[in-house]
Design an enzyme around this catalytic site. Structure first.
Site, PDB file in Angstrom:
ATOM      1  N   GLN A   1       0.835  -1.199   0.000  1.00 14.16           N
ATOM      2  CA  GLN A   1       0.000   0.000   0.000  1.00 14.16           C
ATOM      3  C   GLN A   1       0.876   1.259   0.000  1.00 14.16           C
ATOM      4  OE1 GLN A   1      -3.280  -0.321  -0.347  1.00 14.16           O
ATOM      5  NE2 GLN A   1      -3.675   1.874  -0.420  1.00 14.16           N
TER       6      GLN A   1
ATOM      7  N   TRP B 177      -7.482   8.709  -4.945  1.00 16.71           N
ATOM      8  CA  TRP B 177      -7.433   7.496  -5.762  1.00 16.71           C
ATOM      9  C   TRP B 177      -6.928   6.276  -4.992  1.00 16.71           C
ATOM     10  CZ3 TRP B 177     -10.007   7.227 -10.066  1.00 16.71           C
ATOM     11  CH2 TRP B 177     -10.215   8.381 -10.827  1.00 16.71           C
ATOM     12  N   VAL B 178      -5.926   6.506  -4.166  1.00 20.12           N
ATOM     13  CA  VAL B 178      -5.326   5.396  -3.435  1.00 20.12           C
ATOM     14  C   VAL B 178      -5.488   5.681  -1.947  1.00 20.12           C
ATOM     15  CG1 VAL B 178      -3.199   4.091  -3.025  1.00 20.12           C
ATOM     16  CG2 VAL B 178      -3.605   5.130  -5.267  1.00 20.12           C
ATOM     17  N   ALA B 179      -6.005   4.711  -1.227  1.00 17.73           N
ATOM     18  CA  ALA B 179      -6.185   4.915   0.219  1.00 17.73           C
ATOM     19  C   ALA B 179      -4.831   5.068   0.892  1.00 17.73           C
ATOM     20  CB  ALA B 179      -6.939   3.742   0.816  1.00 17.73           C
TER      21      ALA B 179
ATOM     22  N   SER C 106      -6.338   1.244   4.041  1.00 18.68           N
ATOM     23  CA  SER C 106      -6.941   0.673   2.826  1.00 18.68           C
ATOM     24  C   SER C 106      -7.757  -0.573   3.142  1.00 18.68           C
ATOM     25  CB  SER C 106      -5.853   0.302   1.822  1.00 18.68           C
ATOM     26  OG  SER C 106      -6.416  -0.472   0.774  1.00 18.68           O
TER      27      SER C 106
ATOM     28  N   HIS D 260      -8.123  -2.861   1.174  1.00 18.52           N
ATOM     29  CA  HIS D 260      -7.358  -3.997   0.639  1.00 18.52           C
ATOM     30  C   HIS D 260      -6.502  -4.627   1.736  1.00 18.52           C
ATOM     31  CE1 HIS D 260      -8.437  -3.921  -3.596  1.00 18.52           C
ATOM     32  NE2 HIS D 260      -8.378  -2.593  -3.560  1.00 18.52           N
TER      33      HIS D 260
ATOM     34  N   ASP E 177     -10.478  -5.781  -6.439  1.00 18.08           N
ATOM     35  CA  ASP E 177     -10.615  -5.048  -7.697  1.00 18.08           C
ATOM     36  C   ASP E 177     -10.903  -6.091  -8.767  1.00 18.08           C
ATOM     37  OD1 ASP E 177     -10.030  -2.751  -6.357  1.00 18.08           O
ATOM     38  OD2 ASP E 177      -7.915  -2.714  -6.945  1.00 18.08           O
TER      39      ASP E 177
ATOM     40  N   GLU F 257     -14.866   4.192  -8.496  1.00 23.32           N
ATOM     41  CA  GLU F 257     -14.031   3.045  -8.883  1.00 23.32           C
ATOM     42  C   GLU F 257     -14.950   1.881  -9.203  1.00 23.32           C
ATOM     43  OE1 GLU F 257     -11.070   2.103  -5.942  1.00 23.32           O
ATOM     44  OE2 GLU F 257      -9.902   3.912  -6.390  1.00 23.32           O
TER      45      GLU F 257
ATOM     46  N   HIS G 137     -13.917  -1.671  -7.865  1.00 22.57           N
ATOM     47  CA  HIS G 137     -13.585  -1.953  -6.453  1.00 22.57           C
ATOM     48  C   HIS G 137     -14.838  -2.365  -5.665  1.00 22.57           C
ATOM     49  CE1 HIS G 137     -11.127  -1.099  -2.701  1.00 22.57           C
ATOM     50  NE2 HIS G 137     -12.364  -1.106  -2.219  1.00 22.57           N
TER      51      HIS G 137
HETATM   52 ZN    ZN Z   1      -9.438  -1.410  -4.929  1.00 21.53          ZN
END
Ligand code: ZN
Length: 244
Positions: free
Chosen positions: A130, A158-160, A165, A167, A174, A217, A220
């Site tokens: 991450q 866009w990205v945690a 996250s 993820h 995803d 997204e 996601h």
């Molecule tokens: Zn994702």
């Protein structure tokens, strides 16, 4: 005597009148000064206020790393350090929380029965991965000419942030398409309409950016269990609204 006295009286009266006029003039000048001062003060104060509001609304730039961190900790839910995930390995060597597997398998089988071919492109992520993804995104914005602070703020839409996250929970996937069998859009559409039946939700819908802080997204999906997923889907909520 009378006339002298009268004159004296008249003279005294004139002095009083002159004094009164002087006093009135002084009073008027002082009053005018106070009014002008008050107007200037109020204008100065309100324009200062406006400037501050403008600065807060038009400049997303955050002054220092420290205030970045403060801002981030207000906006993001960090995963507790003691959080434990039991992972299982999926196809393509991706890993996910083992609790999602039965529903995931059932969802993919149902999609394939309708000639939709989903493919997992990302699942569980470690903290290190991450961090790498986040700094790649920041660097890409810096390469486009943004300042470090601006790049940080754009990247997190866009990205945690590392440590926050989904993820890293092993509950987010995803999902794209097997490219030779169908399109990504076909997969996204099918998942949007059906994933809730298997306990998954489209986590970042296009109309919820102001709540989630993450851009749309379509790939996601987040596992929340069938009961919650159905409620979220039918009431058109995002997870934040559901949890409130
Ligand atoms: Zn994702």
């Amino acid at each position: 005597m009378i006339s002298v006295s009268n004159r004296g009286c008249f003279f005294t009266l004139r002095k009083v009148v002159v004094k009164m006029k002087l006093r009135n003039t002084t009073l008027m000048v002082v009053t005018l000064f106070c009014v002008v001062f008050a107007i200037l003060f109020i204008q100065g104060f309100s324009s200062h206020g406006k400037k501050e509001i403008k600065a807060a609304t038009t400049s997303p730039t955050i002054e220092s790393d420290m205030s970045n961190q403060n801002q981030d900790s207000l906006e993001w839910n960090y995963i507790p350090e003691e959080y434990n995930v039991t992972l299982m390995t999926l196809k393509n060597d991706y890993q996910a929380d083992e609790r999602i597997y039965p529903d995931l398998q059932e969802m993919f089988d149902a999609a394939r029965n309708e000639n939709i071919y989903p493919l997992i492109d990302e699942a569980y992520r470690t903290q290190e991965r991450q961090e790498a993804l986040f700094s790649d995104k920041v660097n890409a914005y810096i390469a486009e000419g943004y300042s470090e602070e601006e790049a940080h703020d754009l990247a997190k839409t866009w990205v945690a942030l590392p440590g926050a996250s989904e993820h890293q929970l092993g509950l987010a996937l995803d999902i794209n398409a097997e490219q030779d069998k169908c399109t990504n859009d076909a997969v996204y559409l099918w998942l949007q309409e059906n994933s809730y039946k298997y306990g998954f939700i489209l986590r970042y819908p296009s109309d919820k950016f102001n709540i989630t802080g993450i851009n749309y997204e379509p790939w996601h999906f987040r596992y929340v269990g069938r009961e919650a997923a159905k409620e979220i889907y039918t009431q058109e909520l995002c997870l934040e609204e559901y949890l409130d």
